[in-house]
Write a protein that holds these residues in place. Structure first.
Motif, PDB file in Angstrom:
ATOM      1  N   TYR A  22       0.861  -1.181   0.000  1.00 41.67           N
ATOM      2  CA  TYR A  22       0.000   0.000   0.000  1.00 41.67           C
ATOM      3  C   TYR A  22       0.895   1.228   0.000  1.00 41.67           C
ATOM      4  N   SER A  23       0.712   2.099  -0.984  1.00 43.44           N
ATOM      5  CA  SER A  23       1.523   3.308  -1.065  1.00 43.44           C
ATOM      6  C   SER A  23       0.841   4.447  -0.331  1.00 43.44           C
ATOM      7  N   GLU A  24       1.544   4.977   0.672  1.00 42.00           N
ATOM      8  CA  GLU A  24       1.013   6.130   1.420  1.00 42.00           C
ATOM      9  C   GLU A  24       1.007   7.376   0.540  1.00 42.00           C
ATOM     10  N   VAL A  25       1.961   7.470  -0.366  1.00 41.14           N
ATOM     11  CA  VAL A  25       2.062   8.636  -1.253  1.00 41.14           C
ATOM     12  C   VAL A  25       0.947   8.615  -2.304  1.00 41.14           C
ATOM     13  N   LEU A  26       0.738   7.458  -2.907  1.00 35.47           N
ATOM     14  CA  LEU A  26      -0.234   7.354  -4.006  1.00 35.47           C
ATOM     15  C   LEU A  26      -1.641   7.020  -3.520  1.00 35.47           C
ATOM     16  N   LYS A  27      -1.739   6.612  -2.253  1.00 38.43           N
ATOM     17  CA  LYS A  27      -3.034   6.235  -1.657  1.00 38.43           C
ATOM     18  C   LYS A  27      -3.721   5.118  -2.441  1.00 38.43           C
ATOM     19  N   MET A  79      15.506  -2.048  -9.936  1.00 38.12           N
ATOM     20  CA  MET A  79      14.184  -1.766  -9.387  1.00 38.12           C
ATOM     21  C   MET A  79      13.273  -1.288 -10.519  1.00 38.12           C
ATOM     22  N   ILE A  80      12.087  -1.884 -10.640  1.00 37.06           N
ATOM     23  CA  ILE A  80      11.169  -1.574 -11.736  1.00 37.06           C
ATOM     24  C   ILE A  80       9.801  -1.187 -11.180  1.00 37.06           C
ATOM     25  N   PRO A  81       9.518   0.112 -11.054  1.00 38.81           N
ATOM     26  CA  PRO A  81       8.196   0.544 -10.568  1.00 38.81           C
ATOM     27  C   PRO A  81       7.132   0.392 -11.656  1.00 38.81           C
ATOM     28  N   ASP A  82       5.885   0.474 -11.258  1.00 42.37           N
ATOM     29  CA  ASP A  82       4.768   0.591 -12.197  1.00 42.37           C
ATOM     30  C   ASP A  82       4.774   2.016 -12.774  1.00 42.37           C
ATOM     31  N   THR A  83       3.898   2.298 -13.741  1.00 44.23           N
ATOM     32  CA  THR A  83       3.925   3.580 -14.454  1.00 44.23           C
ATOM     33  C   THR A  83       2.871   4.581 -13.999  1.00 44.23           C
ATOM     34  N   SER A  84       2.042   4.210 -13.039  1.00 38.44           N
ATOM     35  CA  SER A  84       1.010   5.137 -12.534  1.00 38.44           C
ATOM     36  C   SER A  84       0.391   4.538 -11.290  1.00 38.44           C
ATOM     37  N   PRO A  85      -0.383   5.359 -10.546  1.00 35.94           N
ATOM     38  CA  PRO A  85      -1.214   4.754  -9.499  1.00 35.94           C
ATOM     39  C   PRO A  85      -2.235   3.804 -10.137  1.00 35.94           C
ATOM     40  N   ARG A  86      -2.763   2.883  -9.338  1.00 37.40           N
ATOM     41  CA  ARG A  86      -3.674   1.847  -9.853  1.00 37.40           C
ATOM     42  C   ARG A  86      -4.872   1.681  -8.932  1.00 37.40           C
ATOM     43  N   GLY A  87      -5.937   1.104  -9.463  1.00 33.23           N
ATOM     44  CA  GLY A  87      -7.101   0.775  -8.654  1.00 33.23           C
ATOM     45  C   GLY A  87      -8.349   1.457  -9.176  1.00 33.23           C
ATOM     46  N   ASN A 107       4.459  15.000 -10.064  1.00 32.08           N
ATOM     47  CA  ASN A 107       3.466  15.195  -9.011  1.00 32.08           C
ATOM     48  C   ASN A 107       2.366  16.108  -9.543  1.00 32.08           C
ATOM     49  N   SER A 108       1.177  15.560  -9.677  1.00 29.23           N
ATOM     50  CA  SER A 108       0.067  16.347 -10.212  1.00 29.23           C
ATOM     51  C   SER A 108      -0.423  17.392  -9.203  1.00 29.23           C
ATOM     52  N   THR A 109      -0.879  18.532  -9.734  1.00 31.26           N
ATOM     53  CA  THR A 109      -1.425  19.605  -8.882  1.00 31.26           C
ATOM     54  C   THR A 109      -2.904  19.864  -9.168  1.00 31.26           C
ATOM     55  N   GLN A 110      -3.465  19.152 -10.136  1.00 31.27           N
ATOM     56  CA  GLN A 110      -4.826  19.424 -10.596  1.00 31.27           C
ATOM     57  C   GLN A 110      -5.768  18.284 -10.208  1.00 31.27           C
ATOM     58  N   PRO A 112      -9.122  15.921 -10.516  1.00 29.88           N
ATOM     59  CA  PRO A 112      -8.976  14.864  -9.491  1.00 29.88           C
ATOM     60  C   PRO A 112      -7.607  14.193  -9.512  1.00 29.88           C
ATOM     61  N   TRP A 113      -6.750  14.516 -10.476  1.00 32.40           N
ATOM     62  CA  TRP A 113      -5.474  13.791 -10.653  1.00 32.40           C
ATOM     63  C   TRP A 113      -4.570  13.913  -9.419  1.00 32.40           C
ATOM     64  N   ALA A 114      -4.555  15.085  -8.815  1.00 34.67           N
ATOM     65  CA  ALA A 114      -3.630  15.338  -7.701  1.00 34.67           C
ATOM     66  C   ALA A 114      -3.895  14.424  -6.500  1.00 34.67           C
ATOM     67  N   LYS A 115      -5.069  13.788  -6.485  1.00 32.77           N
ATOM     68  CA  LYS A 115      -5.402  12.907  -5.365  1.00 32.77           C
ATOM     69  C   LYS A 115      -4.470  11.683  -5.318  1.00 32.77           C
ATOM     70  N   HIS A 116      -4.071  11.173  -6.483  1.00 33.93           N
ATOM     71  CA  HIS A 116      -3.232   9.958  -6.529  1.00 33.93           C
ATOM     72  C   HIS A 116      -1.950  10.101  -7.347  1.00 33.93           C
TER      73      HIS A 116
END
Lengths: 277, 277
Positions: A22-27, A79-87, A107-110, A112-116
């Motif tokens: 669970y990512s605290e940053v990406l929620k 290390m290979i991260p995913d390319t975006s938040p998911r769910g 890091n999005s500022t707009q 609904p994008w900025a939420k994740h």
């Protein structure tokens, strides 16, 4: 910590692992892959980050590039991260070049994008902490590479953290996102219409900074996206004017695929290892 | 001839191509992949066949094994057929181990399967003719390798054509299909309940023949299918009793995946090249 090992495959003597957490940053719940070389001599080993392109997950590079042979040869973790938040609760778009699979490592500022959509902080902070716990005998040395959108990500993250990353390399990267369709669509959506806010996420601007890590770029001449999305003119001009160490190589006849990446990956690993040791 | 090139990627100096064509043997549209090395010196080059496992298409090996590096290194063409007839009018089964994606490289005698499922003749005759037209400077020398169901296929096709194929190799092959669940299900469906008809498609029976090509097999010890589907006892006993040249290697800690195949592929290519030149 919610870190959970969900796959482990022996590969070229080392281990190809896949984790969820669970990512605290990406929620949201995230997945990443990491390769650990055999390290039979229990030496200190460095870490290379790989950032993937549009529509990818952590699987594309781990399954299609053949990198494990090189990571074991050079004894380096990857290390290979995913390319975006998911769910399901994460904002998305119908296009494959925006939303899920298209986080653009910023890091999005707009809303609904900025939420994740905070892939930059996710990688530079949260996933970095996790990586340091997963790599036994980690030397603390890091470098970063990527492909296409992930090439943009590697350049941006590497240059914004110029003392941390010892080298940067990219395959067919988006070098001037503020000037090309993919980048304009993503930046205006995630960052808003004020283009002054785009500069800190644009490699062609960041390369003007005082001192950036050495950079290797390989671009296929038959890449279908080359002309419209991946033009190098502005980036190379700014790099040259600021005396940066940039090696830009054209690969004759190669396209945008993993067949291209696999072919030139050994040269990129070799470049990284020169600067990691 | 309906042969149509639908993809071409430069890869390690050579070309990774994908074709479609109407198969007269299978009575349906088929897809296959072929790799042609650069052959800069215009020498005569041999051909290796790769047969994939259950659920695969021609894509799995071409995208996940990294074989192109080796094919270019050794200057050998590689032909990758699909694993079954395809199309809406082709008989299928709900299970992933029967029907489409599970042709078992035999000629079916039982309806409705016998209408399309003739992968053996498709490969040995029809696709062979096509391959000979696609490989420039083809030396006429061939060998065959495969994985799991495709390891069974490589052994059966290679041994049934012992003078044609100079070497056979297999990763985690189904060695005694008449005795294990995957094989019993497929053989009873495609060939009927008379087990006497199964023998000509069973590697453990064919290895009793007078003289078969040299055989290399690699089996991961952590392969989830090893015990129930891939047991080697009967095959090795029969091979030994008939003095066949069989090298059976266990790979400690490896599973059934392409991570395993990629790791040991160089050894297999090296084995084939010893016998192709």
């Amino acid at each position: 910590m919610s870190l959970k090992l969900i796959e482990k495959h022996r590969s070229f003597g080392g281990e190809q692992c896949k984790y969820t957490h669970y990512s605290e940053v990406l929620k949201c719940e995230m997945t990443f892959s990491i390769y650990l070389p055999s390290n039979k001599e229990k030496k200190k080993i460095p870490l290379i980050w790989w950032l993937s392109g549009l529509t990818c997950t952590d699987d594309n590079f781990s399954q299609k590039s053949g990198f494990q042979r090189l990571a074991e040869k050079y004894q380096v973790a990857v290390m290979i991260p995913d390319t975006s938040p998911r769910g399901e609760h994460v904002a998305d778009d119908d296009g494959w070049d925006l939303g899920k699979g298209a986080g653009f490592y910023l890091n999005s500022t707009q809303y609904p994008w900025a939420k994740h959509y905070h892939m930059y902080t996710y990688i530079v902070d949260e996933l970095t902490t996790i990586a340091s716990t997963l790599v036994p005998h980690f030397s603390g040395e890091e470098s970063i590479m990527g492909h296409s959108m992930g090439g943009h990500g590697a350049l941006v993250i590497g240059m914004k953290n110029a003392t941390r990353f010892k080298a940067i390399s990219a395959f067919s990267p988006i070098l001037s996102p503020s000037q090309v369709p993919w980048g304009i669509k993503a930046f205006s959506t995630y960052l808003g219409e004020d283009q002054a806010t785009w500069n800190e996420w644009d490699a062609s601007e960041l390369v003007k900074e005082a001192s950036v890590p050495p950079i290797l770029i390989t671009q296929g001449t038959e890449d279908q996206f080359y002309q419209n999305q991946l033009d190098e003119t502005c980036f190379l001009k700014n790099a040259r004017e600021n005396n940066q160490e940039v090696y830009y190589k054209k690969a004759e006849g190669y396209d945008h695929s993993y067949f291209f990446i696999a072919t030139f990956l050994e040269g990129h690993f070799s470049f990284h290892m020169q600067h990691l040791r």
